[in-house]
Structures are given as structure tokens and as C-alpha cells.
Design an enzyme around this catalytic site. Structure first.
Site, PDB file in Angstrom:
ATOM      1  N   GLY A   4      60.374 -70.636 -18.106  1.00 27.15           N
ATOM      2  CA  GLY A   4      60.521 -72.069 -18.357  1.00 27.15           C
ATOM      3  C   GLY A   4      59.812 -72.994 -17.388  1.00 27.15           C
TER       4      GLY A   4
ATOM      5  CG  MET B  91      57.290 -64.958 -25.378  1.00 27.03           C
ATOM      6  SD  MET B  91      55.535 -65.339 -25.276  1.00 27.03           S
ATOM      7  CE  MET B  91      54.857 -63.690 -25.339  1.00 27.03           C
TER       8      MET B  91
ATOM      9  CG  HIS C 146      47.211 -69.686 -26.329  1.00 30.71           C
ATOM     10  ND1 HIS C 146      48.034 -68.615 -26.636  1.00 30.71           N
ATOM     11  CD2 HIS C 146      45.980 -69.171 -26.104  1.00 30.71           C
ATOM     12  CE1 HIS C 146      47.312 -67.499 -26.597  1.00 30.71           C
ATOM     13  NE2 HIS C 146      46.069 -67.817 -26.277  1.00 30.71           N
TER      14      HIS C 146
ATOM     15  CG  LEU D 263      49.470 -65.854 -32.778  1.00 31.70           C
ATOM     16  CD1 LEU D 263      50.879 -66.296 -32.430  1.00 31.70           C
ATOM     17  CD2 LEU D 263      49.277 -64.376 -32.477  1.00 31.70           C
TER      18      LEU D 263
HETATM   19  C1  GRF Z   1      52.692 -69.886 -20.326  1.00 35.16           C
HETATM   20  O1  GRF Z   1      51.578 -69.307 -19.715  1.00 35.16           O
HETATM   21  C2  GRF Z   1      52.351 -70.400 -21.697  1.00 35.16           C
HETATM   22  O2  GRF Z   1      51.049 -70.852 -21.799  1.00 35.16           O
HETATM   23  C3  GRF Z   1      52.531 -69.165 -22.533  1.00 35.16           C
HETATM   24  O3  GRF Z   1      53.634 -68.496 -21.994  1.00 35.16           O
HETATM   25  C4  GRF Z   1      53.771 -68.853 -20.630  1.00 35.16           C
HETATM   26  C5  GRF Z   1      55.142 -69.411 -20.465  1.00 35.16           C
HETATM   27  O4  GRF Z   1      55.454 -69.720 -19.136  1.00 35.16           O
HETATM   28  N1  GRF Z   1      52.670 -69.527 -23.923  1.00 35.16           N
HETATM   29  P1  GRF Z   1      56.707 -70.614 -18.778  1.00 35.16           P
HETATM   30  O5  GRF Z   1      57.915 -69.965 -19.438  1.00 35.16           O
HETATM   31  O6  GRF Z   1      56.450 -71.989 -19.292  1.00 35.16           O
HETATM   32  O7  GRF Z   1      56.808 -70.554 -17.283  1.00 35.16           O
END
Ligand code: GRF
Length: 206
Positions: A11, A83, A102, A137
Site C-alpha cells: 500500500g 493484483m 503500472h 490487462l
Molecule cells: C506498484 O509497483 C504498482 O505499480 C504495482 O504494484 C506495486 C504496488 O505497490 N501495480 P504498493 O502496494 O503501492 O506499495
């Protein structure tokens, strides 16, 4: 006029959105143990868990998720390290309000392990992208991108950390534009109704 953030893990992007002072009405995780949930609760943000395997089908999960999101009538839904691939139904429902971050310069390196794959490809510039979510995606109209250099000898972790710092800059900015009604999509391309809007960022040299 608030944001619902969907997470699965630590997060840090969620935290950056909160730190930017944007209005967040809820954080929803598809994983019970997601570290980001504790951070959100600690800041007084309502949290919920819609756990993937509590539902038989993807459609069942998405319906439960959509119901939880709808309770807050959000102006924006931010995927922040969420995810799971959402169904067409969910994506359509939130089409003009649903953003994702992303960790690559799309359309390069969709999917997982982007930093490892960037290193393996030998690219010299890497980065991150905020985009509207479509059913395909990591596709969808690009709102903002930030570029970072790939340095000789970089490990995937070092590169990831460099990119993440930029994620924390562009995601709150893109969400602010969305909340302010400044984003429109014309023929699949994003326009920002703000003079001098910075849709491209280049990191300072590390
Ligand atoms: C980030 O690198 C985001 O781009 C990807 O997953 C990661 C999540 O990190 N989709 P966080 O949970 O925001 O620290």
C-alpha cells in the site's frame, strides 16, 4: 467527490494518495493480511476485505467487490497494487473513473516482473504509467508517465525503488485531475484540461 482505493499488499501508493491530501472514503483489499489495511485504519480510513477465494467465480467476486465499492459512491476508483484482473462488467461500470498504476512505460512490459524484464531487455529508460483501466490487462488510455534511467549494474530491487518514487508522484496528480473533472478521453487518448499539465515526468538523476 472521493476515492476508493483497491489494494492487495503493502500500500505505498495508497499512502502517497493519502499523503497528498486527496479525499479517500475507503480502502478495500482482496487479501486479508494486506499491510496497507493497517496503514489505512491507522489513519482513520474505513477498510474492507473482499477475499478472492470466498467466492466461487470471478463474476461472484467482482459482484461482491462492486457492491462494496458502490457503498461509497466514489468519484474515482484507484487500483494501487491490486493484483486481480477485473471482469468486463466491473470495468464497464466504472469505466471513466477507474485508474491503475503500472510499473513500466506502457505499452512496454505489461504484466508481472516488469523490472526484471526491463533489465533483461537492456532498456536504458524505464518508468511507470497511470492509465484508465479497460478489460485488457495493462492497456487503456494513458494519463501520465514518469521515466527513470536504468543504470549499469542495477538490480531489479534498485530499479523498482527508483520507479516507485515516481509512482508516488504521478498517481496522486492523475487522481487529482480526475476528481477535478480535468480528464477526458478522445479517440482513446487522454486530454487534460489544464494549461501546462505535466503528463510526463523525468526523474532527477539518481
Ligand atoms: C506498484 O509497483 C504498482 O505499480 C504495482 O504494484 C506495486 C504496488 O505497490 N501495480 P504498493 O502496494 O503501492 O506499495
Amino acid at each position: 467527490m472521493s476515492i476508493v482505493i483497491l489494494i492487495s499488499g503493502r500500500g505505498s501508493n495508497m499512502q502517497a494518495i493519502l499523503d497528498a491530501g486527496l479525499p479517500v472514503s475507503a480502502v478495500i483489499s482482496n487479501k486479508r493480511g494486506a499491510a496497507g489495511l493497517a496503514i489505512a485504519s491507522g489513519r482513520g480510513i474505513p477498510t474492507a476485505v473482499v477475499q478472492g477465494n470466498d467466492y466461487g467465480t470471478r463474476e461472484g467476486f467482482d459482484a461482491a467487490l462492486a457492491a462494496e465499492v458502490a457503498r461509497h459512491s466514489p468519484a474515482a476508483v484507484a487500483l494501487a497494487g491490486f493484483m486481480r484482473i477485473l471482469t468486463q462488467r466491473f470495468v464497464t461500470r466504472y469505466a471513466d473513473r477507474l485508474l491503475n498504476i503500472h510499473p513500466s512505460l506502457l505499452p512496454s512490459f505489461t504484466g508481472l516482473n516488469t523490472h526484471e524484464r526491463a533489465l533483461a531487455a537492456g532498456v536504458k529508460v524505464h518508468g511507470c504509467t497511470v492509465h484508465f483501466v479497460t478489460a485488457e490487462l495493462d492497456h487503456g488510455p494513458i494519463v501520465a508517465q514518469a521515466a527513470v534511467p536504468v543504470l549499469q549494474g542495477d538490480t531489479a530491487d534498485e530499479l523498482a525503488a527508483r520507479v516507485l518514487r515516481q509512482e508516488h508522484r504521478i498517481y496522486p496528480q492523475a487522481l487529482r485531475w480526475l476528481l477535478e473533472g480535468k480528464l477526458s478521453v478522445v479517440d482513446g487518448l487522454v486530454q487534460v484540461k489544464e494549461p501546462d499539465a505535466q503528463q510526463t515526468l523525468f526523474s532527477e538523476q539518481p
